[in-house]
Design a protein around this motif. Structure first.
Motif, PDB file in Angstrom:
ATOM      1  N   PHE A   1       0.855  -1.206   0.000  1.00  0.00           N
ATOM      2  CA  PHE A   1       0.000   0.000   0.000  1.00  0.00           C
ATOM      3  C   PHE A   1       0.882   1.245   0.000  1.00  0.00           C
ATOM      4  O   PHE A   1       0.643   2.210  -0.729  1.00  0.00           O
ATOM      5  CB  PHE A   1      -0.892   0.063   1.253  1.00  0.00           C
ATOM      6  CG  PHE A   1      -1.702  -1.170   1.531  1.00  0.00           C
ATOM      7  CD1 PHE A   1      -2.119  -2.004   0.504  1.00  0.00           C
ATOM      8  CD2 PHE A   1      -2.065  -1.504   2.833  1.00  0.00           C
ATOM      9  CE1 PHE A   1      -2.870  -3.145   0.773  1.00  0.00           C
ATOM     10  CE2 PHE A   1      -2.816  -2.631   3.109  1.00  0.00           C
ATOM     11  CZ  PHE A   1      -3.212  -3.459   2.081  1.00  0.00           C
ATOM     12  N   GLN A   2       1.900   1.200   0.877  1.00  0.00           N
ATOM     13  CA  GLN A   2       2.794   2.347   1.019  1.00  0.00           C
ATOM     14  C   GLN A   2       3.489   2.674  -0.308  1.00  0.00           C
ATOM     15  O   GLN A   2       3.586   3.838  -0.698  1.00  0.00           O
ATOM     16  CB  GLN A   2       3.842   2.029   2.093  1.00  0.00           C
ATOM     17  CG  GLN A   2       4.831   3.145   2.371  1.00  0.00           C
ATOM     18  CD  GLN A   2       5.934   2.710   3.345  1.00  0.00           C
ATOM     19  OE1 GLN A   2       6.342   1.553   3.355  1.00  0.00           O
ATOM     20  NE2 GLN A   2       6.403   3.638   4.163  1.00  0.00           N
ATOM     21  N   ALA A   3       3.937   1.629  -0.998  1.00  0.00           N
ATOM     22  CA  ALA A   3       4.642   1.834  -2.265  1.00  0.00           C
ATOM     23  C   ALA A   3       3.709   2.452  -3.309  1.00  0.00           C
ATOM     24  O   ALA A   3       4.086   3.391  -4.019  1.00  0.00           O
ATOM     25  CB  ALA A   3       5.199   0.503  -2.776  1.00  0.00           C
ATOM     26  N   VAL A   4       2.492   1.942  -3.384  1.00  0.00           N
ATOM     27  CA  VAL A   4       1.553   2.441  -4.393  1.00  0.00           C
ATOM     28  C   VAL A   4       1.121   3.871  -4.054  1.00  0.00           C
ATOM     29  O   VAL A   4       1.126   4.753  -4.918  1.00  0.00           O
ATOM     30  CB  VAL A   4       0.330   1.508  -4.518  1.00  0.00           C
ATOM     31  CG1 VAL A   4      -0.700   2.098  -5.478  1.00  0.00           C
ATOM     32  CG2 VAL A   4       0.770   0.125  -4.994  1.00  0.00           C
TER      33      VAL A   4
ATOM     34  N   SER B   1      -1.134   4.524   4.819  1.00  0.00           N
ATOM     35  CA  SER B   1      -0.385   4.814   3.588  1.00  0.00           C
ATOM     36  C   SER B   1      -0.881   6.120   2.963  1.00  0.00           C
ATOM     37  O   SER B   1      -0.096   6.879   2.396  1.00  0.00           O
ATOM     38  CB  SER B   1      -0.483   3.651   2.603  1.00  0.00           C
ATOM     39  OG  SER B   1      -1.760   3.581   2.007  1.00  0.00           O
ATOM     40  N   VAL B   2      -2.177   6.386   3.092  1.00  0.00           N
ATOM     41  CA  VAL B   2      -2.729   7.644   2.577  1.00  0.00           C
ATOM     42  C   VAL B   2      -2.238   8.813   3.433  1.00  0.00           C
ATOM     43  O   VAL B   2      -1.833   9.864   2.921  1.00  0.00           O
ATOM     44  CB  VAL B   2      -4.275   7.596   2.570  1.00  0.00           C
ATOM     45  CG1 VAL B   2      -4.855   8.950   2.160  1.00  0.00           C
ATOM     46  CG2 VAL B   2      -4.767   6.493   1.635  1.00  0.00           C
ATOM     47  N   GLU B   3      -2.230   8.593   4.740  1.00  0.00           N
ATOM     48  CA  GLU B   3      -1.760   9.640   5.653  1.00  0.00           C
ATOM     49  C   GLU B   3      -0.300   9.982   5.373  1.00  0.00           C
ATOM     50  O   GLU B   3       0.094  11.148   5.351  1.00  0.00           O
ATOM     51  CB  GLU B   3      -1.930   9.156   7.103  1.00  0.00           C
ATOM     52  CG  GLU B   3      -1.618  10.220   8.146  1.00  0.00           C
ATOM     53  CD  GLU B   3      -2.051   9.805   9.553  1.00  0.00           C
ATOM     54  OE1 GLU B   3      -2.454   8.627   9.741  1.00  0.00           O
ATOM     55  OE2 GLU B   3      -1.982  10.657  10.462  1.00  0.00           O
ATOM     56  N   GLN B   4       0.499   8.940   5.131  1.00  0.00           N
ATOM     57  CA  GLN B   4       1.924   9.157   4.879  1.00  0.00           C
ATOM     58  C   GLN B   4       2.138   9.957   3.595  1.00  0.00           C
ATOM     59  O   GLN B   4       3.049  10.778   3.514  1.00  0.00           O
ATOM     60  CB  GLN B   4       2.614   7.797   4.772  1.00  0.00           C
ATOM     61  CG  GLN B   4       4.062   7.839   5.142  1.00  0.00           C
ATOM     62  CD  GLN B   4       4.666   6.449   5.144  1.00  0.00           C
ATOM     63  OE1 GLN B   4       5.210   6.016   4.144  1.00  0.00           O
ATOM     64  NE2 GLN B   4       4.565   5.751   6.244  1.00  0.00           N
ATOM     65  N   SER B   5       1.288   9.700   2.602  1.00  0.00           N
ATOM     66  CA  SER B   5       1.408  10.429   1.330  1.00  0.00           C
ATOM     67  C   SER B   5       0.647  11.745   1.354  1.00  0.00           C
ATOM     68  O   SER B   5       0.588  12.443   0.348  1.00  0.00           O
ATOM     69  CB  SER B   5       0.889   9.560   0.182  1.00  0.00           C
ATOM     70  OG  SER B   5       1.713   8.447   0.020  1.00  0.00           O
ATOM     71  N   ARG B   6       0.047  12.044   2.484  1.00  0.00           N
ATOM     72  CA  ARG B   6      -0.699  13.291   2.680  1.00  0.00           C
ATOM     73  C   ARG B   6      -1.879  13.433   1.723  1.00  0.00           C
ATOM     74  O   ARG B   6      -2.208  14.517   1.267  1.00  0.00           O
ATOM     75  CB  ARG B   6       0.238  14.505   2.589  1.00  0.00           C
ATOM     76  CG  ARG B   6       1.362  14.407   3.632  1.00  0.00           C
ATOM     77  CD  ARG B   6       2.178  15.673   3.754  1.00  0.00           C
ATOM     78  NE  ARG B   6       3.309  15.418   4.644  1.00  0.00           N
ATOM     79  CZ  ARG B   6       4.561  15.160   4.239  1.00  0.00           C
ATOM     80  NH1 ARG B   6       4.857  15.139   2.964  1.00  0.00           N
ATOM     81  NH2 ARG B   6       5.522  14.936   5.114  1.00  0.00           N
ATOM     82  N   GLY B   7      -2.508  12.288   1.413  1.00  0.00           N
ATOM     83  CA  GLY B   7      -3.754  12.310   0.658  1.00  0.00           C
ATOM     84  C   GLY B   7      -4.925  12.547   1.598  1.00  0.00           C
ATOM     85  O   GLY B   7      -4.772  12.526   2.821  1.00  0.00           O
TER      86      GLY B   7
END
Lengths: 393, 393
Positions: free
Chosen positions: A89-92, A116-122
């Motif tokens: 998830f994190q990679a995508v 994973s969304v939080e990490q990518s700031r989505g």
């Protein structure tokens, strides 16, 4: 008995029928046990690593073949090993989601998808479930329309679970993906509960990305998993490094950025690989597992007041029950309180249900034999009868 | 013999003295071998996971204590398990580096440090080494000044290796960190070759972040490692999730964003933990390992034409030799070409040097006994003599 200072030897699946919701599909096969011993040492798969120096190119042990076999098994074009589905998830998300992008998830998305969304700031937007606890294509379409209307942006990614962790329900991913694709939204299908358990065909699902969990569903040690994708998306999510040492001029070959280079360099990859022939076989025998879970559910439903919250008949072995009007009534006056049920099960050699649960609880019967399923079914009825509950049907 | 379809049983450290540069510190202890068998199954450490549901809070097996012990061992405030040191780099870069930020690395930084910068879209600037292959505080200061002058920005992070992978040299991290801190640049000390091998005191090093590798240097299965930090930085790199399901209102407890929640849920964490008492002991005995590597190096240097490229006497067991004017001369006319050396070593029960190397090559003698070191030293001399090279001294 212990296996190191202060570490008791774990004996769960050796001594009990284990109905733990997350452990059932991750029990090692005998071959995987041999493999973890033989490949336990740190960088054990690197003995014969030659150019171009990447895990998926190693031919001894046969990791290169394994990567190709995994992609074929999932009916996807390319596959990589990852330290758990979550790292997929994190990679995508890392590759596709920019800060401020709307991202679709579902009412049953796993916390690691959210992280994973939080990490990518989505910005997360959930697709709601219907009253039967199913994510429908109509709900997906409505949410997409709403998100585009209110944010002015098309979501950069949609996460959808093939089978979710809350109800163990099978969602119509192919139809949902079809809707998403009408808006050019790529779809990540989370197969953490399905890949390695039942037959999963990524092409038929319309998945742009498909993740599986080694330790959850592929009889492998943790952390392990697979991220597969199509030729269309491989260059983006598995893009190779372009960074350069500004003084030394060093470049870093064909290491993949979102993978952080090589991923599973020992016990985890070889454990997955050793179990793989068994996993390929067992997914074809999933119908029998469905018979077994339905045997157990039917027994539970024969106890007056018991309800099933998952879809029924079961399409997956992970199942959510509601015994507020049966076992929980007993718990109110039982001297062991809510612990009477899991305690009584344990006396019958059954474990894995959250200790103390008598209201809403989950079990996963994946991997039981017919005899074990019958024993579990009979045990629930015996426990209910012993506590004065009525059995009907 | 095999341990699964097409997978030969690995027998390297069982049959040979293994001088592989990256494998020496990752051999399992006997306790770790027991642990990988007992905890091989997928989510094996989750049997007794209770609120607040996070790996570092599990008390059986004693992972909570292990996390505290690890932080103490490193003289840092907080520690987390990660799937390899690289995932520690990724977490720190993810938390500290914004797109376009200058980031300092060194001429000897590992490729995974670069990948973490690439993933965070930082701009890498290397600190050069001096002619002795050491990264000096003066070089760090000069590079910081230059980067600030040319980019107009202060670097958001500095990576520095305590011992680097190219020369195995010990760099003056404490002094380098002192320089970095004068510019308020946080320092990540990469201890992949030191944590678990020699005594490492994060406070004395002035490390804001300290990473160790389980599979490289802590006698643990892959992928495993540790990321430790100070109270000052813990809230940033180990920040807990704040994301929320917009329809369901779900939040996700105290899971940590950059960790992607729980990290090592089975064989890897328990393997590390089982080896830990042995690791704590062995770091105090590192001097003996230095005697052994110097014995081997001295033997090599007695072969005319042989040079050492690492600092000498050795301060670490990972060592880079130059035998262009000795073994490589033999290779030019030997019927086995460059393979004569590794082949002759193998006949003497020694493996791990890149097959075919006779020019510049590395070995790591970590973990050998005095008898084994003497045997390796004698073997190099015997091979040299047999090929007509001159031994002096």
């Amino acid at each position: 008995m212990n296996c190191g200072e202060g570490i008791d030897t774990r004996q769960v699946d050796e001594l009990f029928i284990n109905l733990d919701p997350i452990q059932a599909g991750g029990r090692l096969t005998t071959d995987a046990m041999k493999a973890v011993l033989a490949y336990g040492d740190g960088y054990s798969v690197c003995d014969n690593c030659v150019k171009p120096f990447r895990l998926d190119h190693i031919s001894k042990p046969p990791l290169a073949d394994f990567h190709r076999d995994l992609a074929d098994f999932l009916q996807m074009d390319v596959a990589r090993l990852v330290p758990g589905a979550r790292r997929g998830f994190q990679a995508v998300a890392g590759a596709l989601v920019s800060p401020g992008d709307p991202v679709l998830l579902t009412a049953y998305s796993h916390y690691t998808e959210f992280l994973s969304v939080e990490q990518s700031r989505g910005i997360p937007f959930e697709i709601p479930a219907d009253e039967l606890h199913i994510i429908t294509p109509d709900a997906a379409a409505a949410r997409i329309e709403e998100v585009i209307r209110t944010t002015g942006k098309t979501p950069s990614l949609m996460f959808v679970e093939q089978v979710d962790y809350q109800y163990g329900n099978l969602h119509p991913v192919a139809k949902i993906a079809k809707v998403a694709h009408q808006y050019d939204i790529p779809v990540l299908c989370n197969g953490a509960y399905t890949v390695g358990i039942m037959e999963v065909n990524g092409k038929e699902l319309g998945a742009d990305f498909l993740t599986g969990s080694g330790h959850k569903s592929m009889a492998a040690p943790a952390p392990s998993g697979v991220l597969a994708t199509t030729d269309e998306w491989a260059d983006k999510v598995f893009r190779t490094t372009g960074i350069k040492g500004d003084l030394t001029g060093r470049t870093f070959g064909i290491k993949e950025v979102e993978m952080m280079g090589c991923t599973l360099m020992g016990v985890t990859s070889v454990g997955m690989m050793a179990s793989f022939p068994h996993v390929k076989k067992r997914v074809k025998e999933f119908d029998r597992q469905l018979q077994h879970v339905n045997t157990i559910v039917d027994a539970l439903l024969s106890i007056d007041g018991t309800k099933i919250q998952s879809e029924y008949p079961r399409k997956h072995t992970l199942t959510r029950m509601n015994t507020i009007d049966s076992f929980d009534k007993v718990a109110k006056t039982h001297k062991k309180r809510g612990f009477f049920l899991t305690s009584a099960l344990r006396e019958r050699g059954i474990t894995g249900i959250l200790a103390g649960s008598t209201r809403v609880w989950k079990f996963n019967s994946y991997g039981v034999s017919k005899e074990q399923a019958d024993h579990v079914a009979r045990s629930f009825i015996e426990i209910a009868e012993a506590e004065g509950l009525t059995i009907t049907g």
